[in-house]
Design an enzyme around this catalytic site. Structure first.
Site, short mmCIF file in Angstrom:
data_model
loop_
_atom_site.label_atom_id
_atom_site.label_comp_id
_atom_site.label_asym_id
_atom_site.label_seq_id
_atom_site.Cartn_x
_atom_site.Cartn_y
_atom_site.Cartn_z
CG ASP A 22 -1.90 1.17 1.22
OD1 ASP A 22 -2.10 1.77 0.15
OD2 ASP A 22 -2.45 1.47 2.29
CG ASP A 68 -3.81 3.98 -2.86
OD1 ASP A 68 -2.94 3.25 -2.34
OD2 ASP A 68 -4.92 4.17 -2.34
#
Length: 452
Positions: free
Chosen positions: A77, A280
């Site tokens: 992440d 992201d």
């Protein structure tokens, strides 16, 4: 952000190994030769990734944590800073996870007065107050998909094999999550936690930099066929061939942002204002705010052949069927045009999004749009480039130079000592519409390999 709005349908339970990566020829040279008693130069590490956009809904890595080291699967992440594991501290609310819960000891607790605790709370926009020097560092982190983790900050060793053939075991701070709200509590979660690779000082990447182990550079290459690789450090970075833009400080926390972009479809502007874009890896799909999303959907529907019919599919909101079920995106990509994000933050900084980077083919044989309306889940004006759009591209977040880069690459070919130079030959630039006034460079080998 670890935003997994499409719940994974399965998991590849495979142990992962770190590979060795030598220095690249096109990497900027370091001046001088290190003296025998000087500090060792930062190295690099590369890890294999597993997972996919569909049906699993995430890419993950295995990290060896503790003494003796034990493997844990972590969701990669770049949209959050804190790395955390579900742990038995004891656990108040935990999902079923692939490995036994991590069990901390009291001597591993990070005190509230530690600078790392202050940095964590600063990154979470929380007030940092310690009632006692011996107080532990508690935290609560929330994600855009309403998932959350409540826990305590701890220190423990991470075993990392480096390109210089050494194995280091630095003590790094991460979260011990004992109260989670993530997905279903009855199904086995695909991962044991989250690997936070944002730009904040509590990020594992920043901590490795502080230890002098790697430079503050991270990159990933997500394969459309599943898997890929993740790397720390700059040995693998193709500085001279990638497209680069300066990092922009996003209004939305510590996201990696290449700045504002204009949106083109089939070489024509969609007529929407500049979009603030962030990258992201914690988001399975790409999200546009309301105006660009609606403009895109209108353009797509107006451009499709009559052989495609809109159909309802539980996988995603907007899907089409053909005369017969599709087996892969390659069966339907010719019916769609490429998108392009044109960034004003860099000279001719274009990111091509071909159909295979915004479509999936579901188990029902339908083609579905993997770009969703972020306004419907509270993202407001934020536009997130997620995993689906970053597939088969090496994405580099260079915090040392304050820049973000990308380049088409064969992400299912894990670089190592024997193949690094062959891997270099696999790089290519995207085939961009001639309307932008730049010469196309054919990616024959890359596109041929993806049709096989």
């Amino acid at each position: 952000m670890a935003a997994r709005w499409a719940p994974p349908a399965g998991l590849l339970l495979l142990l992962l190994m770190a590979a060795l990566v030598p220095a690249r020829a096109d990497k900027p040279a370091r001046a001088g030769r290190a003296e025998p008693d000087s500090e060792p130069e930062p190295s690099s590490a590369v890890f294999q990734l597993y997972g996919n956009v569909y049906p699993h809904g995430l890419y993950y890595v295995a990290m060896s944590i503790g003494n003796p080291p034990k493997p844990y699967f972590l969701d990669v992440d770049t949209g959050s800073d804190l790395t955390w594991l579900q742990c038995d501290a004891p656990c108040v609310s935990c999902s079923k996870v692939p490995h036994p819960l991590y069990r901390p000891t009291k001597n591993k607790l990070v005190p509230c007065v530690d600078q790392m605790c202050a940095s964590l709370h600063g990154g979470l926009s929380k007030n940092h107050k310690c009632d006692s020097p011996k107080q532990q560092c508690d935290y609560e982190i929330r994600y855009a998909d309403q998932a959350s983790s409540l826990g305590v900050l701890i220190n423990d060793s991470f075993a990392v094999r480096l390109a210089n053939a050494s194995v280091v075991r630095p003590s790094l701070a991460f979260g011990c999550g004992y109260d989670q709200e993530v997905g279903s509590s009855t199904e086995v979660a695909p991962t044991d936690g989250v690997l936070g690779l944002g730009s904040g000082s509590v990020s594992l990447l920043s901590q490795l930099k502080q230890h002098g182990i790697t430079k503050n550079v991270v990159g990933h290459c997500l394969s459309m066929r599943g898997g890929g690789f993740l790397f720390f450090g700059d040995n693998l970075v193709p500085y001279s061939r990638a497209t680069w833009v300066p990092m922009v400080r996003s209004a939305f926390k510590n996201y990696y942002s290449p700045g504002s972009a204009s949106l083109y479809f089939g070489g024509r502007s969609l007529g929407v204002g500049p979009m603030e874009v962030v990258l992201d890896s914690g988001s399975s799909f790409t999200y546009f705010s309301a105006q660009p999303y609606q403009a895109l959907v209108t353009a797509l529907k107006g451009d499709l052949s009559k052989t495609l019919k809109e159909v309802s599919d539980p996988s995603l909101p907007l899907c089409w069927k053909g005369k017969k079920p599709f087996k892969s995106v390659l069966d339907v990509k010719k019916e769609f045009r490429s998108l392009v994000l044109s960034f004003s933050n860099g000279k001719k900084a274009l990111m091509e999004i071909p159909p295979e980077n915004y479509l999936i083919v579901t188990k029902y044989g339908n083609a579905c749009l993997g770009i969703l309306n972020g306004s419907e889940i509270g993202l407001k004006d934020l536009n997130i480039v997620g995993d689906i759009t970053m597939q088969d591209q090496m994405i580099i977040y260079d915090n040392e130079r304050g820049q973000i880069g990308w380049i088409r690459a064969p992400c299912d070919r894990i670089p190592n000592e024997n193949t690094i130079h062959g891997f270099e030959e696999g790089y290519c630039r995207p085939q961009l519409p001639s309307i932008f006034g730049i010469q196309n460079e054919e990616c024959a080998d890359y596109y041929r390999s993806n049709k096989e």
